[in-house]
Design a protein around this motif. Structure first.
Motif, PDB file in Angstrom:
ATOM      1  N   VAL A   4      25.488  44.029   9.022  1.00  0.00           N
ATOM      2  CA  VAL A   4      26.059  42.686   9.008  1.00  0.00           C
ATOM      3  C   VAL A   4      27.075  42.605  10.143  1.00  0.00           C
ATOM      4  N   LEU A   5      26.941  41.568  10.974  1.00  0.00           N
ATOM      5  CA  LEU A   5      27.809  41.419  12.144  1.00  0.00           C
ATOM      6  C   LEU A   5      29.187  40.877  11.798  1.00  0.00           C
ATOM      7  N   GLY A   6      29.319  40.336  10.612  1.00  0.00           N
ATOM      8  CA  GLY A   6      30.576  39.750  10.191  1.00  0.00           C
ATOM      9  C   GLY A   6      30.309  38.646   9.195  1.00  0.00           C
ATOM     10  N   LYS A   7      31.392  38.116   8.665  1.00  0.00           N
ATOM     11  CA  LYS A   7      31.288  37.042   7.683  1.00  0.00           C
ATOM     12  C   LYS A   7      31.808  35.757   8.315  1.00  0.00           C
ATOM     13  N   VAL A   8      31.042  34.680   8.133  1.00  0.00           N
ATOM     14  CA  VAL A   8      31.394  33.385   8.716  1.00  0.00           C
ATOM     15  C   VAL A   8      31.460  32.330   7.614  1.00  0.00           C
ATOM     16  N   LEU A   9      32.505  31.516   7.656  1.00  0.00           N
ATOM     17  CA  LEU A   9      32.618  30.356   6.778  1.00  0.00           C
ATOM     18  C   LEU A   9      32.325  29.123   7.626  1.00  0.00           C
ATOM     19  N   VAL A  10      31.237  28.442   7.310  1.00  0.00           N
ATOM     20  CA  VAL A  10      30.792  27.260   8.048  1.00  0.00           C
ATOM     21  C   VAL A  10      31.292  26.021   7.314  1.00  0.00           C
ATOM     22  N   VAL A  11      32.102  25.212   8.010  1.00  0.00           N
ATOM     23  CA  VAL A  11      32.722  24.041   7.374  1.00  0.00           C
ATOM     24  C   VAL A  11      32.279  22.781   8.102  1.00  0.00           C
ATOM     25  N   ASP A  12      31.522  21.948   7.413  1.00  0.00           N
ATOM     26  CA  ASP A  12      31.065  20.675   7.984  1.00  0.00           C
ATOM     27  C   ASP A  12      30.677  19.761   6.837  1.00  0.00           C
ATOM     28  N   ASP A  13      31.059  18.486   6.918  1.00  0.00           N
ATOM     29  CA  ASP A  13      30.719  17.544   5.851  1.00  0.00           C
ATOM     30  C   ASP A  13      29.272  17.072   5.945  1.00  0.00           C
ATOM     31  N   ASP A  14      28.608  17.300   7.076  1.00  0.00           N
ATOM     32  CA  ASP A  14      27.210  16.916   7.270  1.00  0.00           C
ATOM     33  C   ASP A  14      26.325  18.089   6.836  1.00  0.00           C
ATOM     34  N   GLU A  15      25.575  17.886   5.750  1.00  0.00           N
ATOM     35  CA  GLU A  15      24.777  18.975   5.192  1.00  0.00           C
ATOM     36  C   GLU A  15      23.756  19.514   6.183  1.00  0.00           C
ATOM     37  N   VAL A  16      23.136  18.634   6.976  1.00  0.00           N
ATOM     38  CA  VAL A  16      22.125  19.068   7.944  1.00  0.00           C
ATOM     39  C   VAL A  16      22.743  20.002   8.985  1.00  0.00           C
ATOM     40  N   ILE A  17      23.886  19.617   9.524  1.00  0.00           N
ATOM     41  CA  ILE A  17      24.554  20.449  10.532  1.00  0.00           C
ATOM     42  C   ILE A  17      25.055  21.747   9.895  1.00  0.00           C
ATOM     43  N   ARG A  18      25.619  21.622   8.711  1.00  0.00           N
ATOM     44  CA  ARG A  18      26.120  22.813   8.000  1.00  0.00           C
ATOM     45  C   ARG A  18      24.988  23.827   7.810  1.00  0.00           C
ATOM     46  N   GLN A  19      23.836  23.350   7.365  1.00  0.00           N
ATOM     47  CA  GLN A  19      22.702  24.248   7.137  1.00  0.00           C
ATOM     48  C   GLN A  19      22.129  24.789   8.451  1.00  0.00           C
ATOM     49  N   LEU A  20      22.097  23.960   9.491  1.00  0.00           N
ATOM     50  CA  LEU A  20      21.620  24.400  10.801  1.00  0.00           C
ATOM     51  C   LEU A  20      22.459  25.581  11.304  1.00  0.00           C
ATOM     52  N   ILE A  21      23.774  25.424  11.234  1.00  0.00           N
ATOM     53  CA  ILE A  21      24.673  26.490  11.687  1.00  0.00           C
ATOM     54  C   ILE A  21      24.500  27.722  10.804  1.00  0.00           C
ATOM     55  N   ALA A  22      24.473  27.519   9.491  1.00  0.00           N
ATOM     56  CA  ALA A  22      24.367  28.646   8.557  1.00  0.00           C
ATOM     57  C   ALA A  22      23.077  29.431   8.762  1.00  0.00           C
ATOM     58  N   PHE A  30      24.629  37.540  10.404  1.00  0.00           N
ATOM     59  CA  PHE A  30      25.936  37.265   9.801  1.00  0.00           C
ATOM     60  C   PHE A  30      25.775  36.941   8.326  1.00  0.00           C
ATOM     61  N   GLU A  31      26.786  37.313   7.541  1.00  0.00           N
ATOM     62  CA  GLU A  31      26.879  36.861   6.159  1.00  0.00           C
ATOM     63  C   GLU A  31      27.555  35.498   6.226  1.00  0.00           C
ATOM     64  N   VAL A  32      26.946  34.475   5.621  1.00  0.00           N
ATOM     65  CA  VAL A  32      27.436  33.112   5.785  1.00  0.00           C
ATOM     66  C   VAL A  32      27.768  32.471   4.441  1.00  0.00           C
ATOM     67  N   GLU A  33      28.935  31.852   4.391  1.00  0.00           N
ATOM     68  CA  GLU A  33      29.341  30.999   3.271  1.00  0.00           C
ATOM     69  C   GLU A  33      29.567  29.611   3.859  1.00  0.00           C
ATOM     70  N   THR A  34      29.478  28.568   3.030  1.00  0.00           N
ATOM     71  CA  THR A  34      29.688  27.217   3.539  1.00  0.00           C
ATOM     72  C   THR A  34      30.738  26.482   2.717  1.00  0.00           C
ATOM     73  N   ALA A  35      31.344  25.490   3.368  1.00  0.00           N
ATOM     74  CA  ALA A  35      32.297  24.598   2.714  1.00  0.00           C
ATOM     75  C   ALA A  35      32.031  23.190   3.230  1.00  0.00           C
ATOM     76  N   THR A  36      32.288  22.197   2.388  1.00  0.00           N
ATOM     77  CA  THR A  36      31.902  20.822   2.705  1.00  0.00           C
ATOM     78  C   THR A  36      32.971  20.016   3.436  1.00  0.00           C
ATOM     79  N   ASP A  37      34.227  20.489   3.420  1.00  0.00           N
ATOM     80  CA  ASP A  37      35.292  19.801   4.149  1.00  0.00           C
ATOM     81  C   ASP A  37      36.489  20.731   4.256  1.00  0.00           C
TER      82      ASP A  37
END
Length: 128
Positions: A4-22, A30-37
């Motif tokens: 695992v290269l690292g852990k990333v928290l992806v924060v975006d209110d747009d679900e499409v962009i959030r999922q694209l990045i994740a 990368f290990e990825v977690e997401t947040a909506t705002d």
């Protein structure tokens, strides 16, 4: 599955962009977690303890500027690398981001390969 290269928290209110990045970061290792705002980010950051946070600027509740400032002022999160991702590409916006202490600034639409490289570099730098 490799290291695992690292852990990333992806924060975006747009679900499409959030999922694209994740998805892109996940495929890269990368290990990825997401947040909506921004508030969701702040509520979860201590549980997730990411190496890097990708942070949209224009969000409801708490925007990226306020979120980045809060992350930088809290001792527990001040070391986390922050990448602002925004459609706002004016020099004033870049200066504001750098003034807050964000580590990188990408404008939408962004190149996924560029995002991956920025996150990879920041995660590696943060682990040294």
């Amino acid at each position: 599955m490799g290291e695992v290269l690292g852990k990333v928290l992806v924060v975006d209110d747009d679900e499409v962009i959030r999922q694209l990045i994740a998805v892109n970061l996940n495929l890269e290792g990368f290990e990825v977690e997401t947040a909506t705002d921004g508030q969701d980010c702040l509520d979860r950051v201590l549980d997730v303890m990411p190496d890097v946070i990708t942070l949209d600027v224009m969000m409801p509740c708490l925007d990226g500027w306020a979120t980045a400032e809060k992350l930088r002022t809290e001792e527990a999160t001040s070391h986390i690398r922050v990448v602002l991702i925004t459609a706002r590409a004016q020099d004033d916006d870049r200066r504001r981001g750098l003034g807050i202490g964000v580590d990188a600034y990408l404008t939408k639409p962004f190149d996924p390969a560029e995002l991956i490289q920025v996150v990879r570099d920041l995660a590696a730098d943060g682990r040294r």
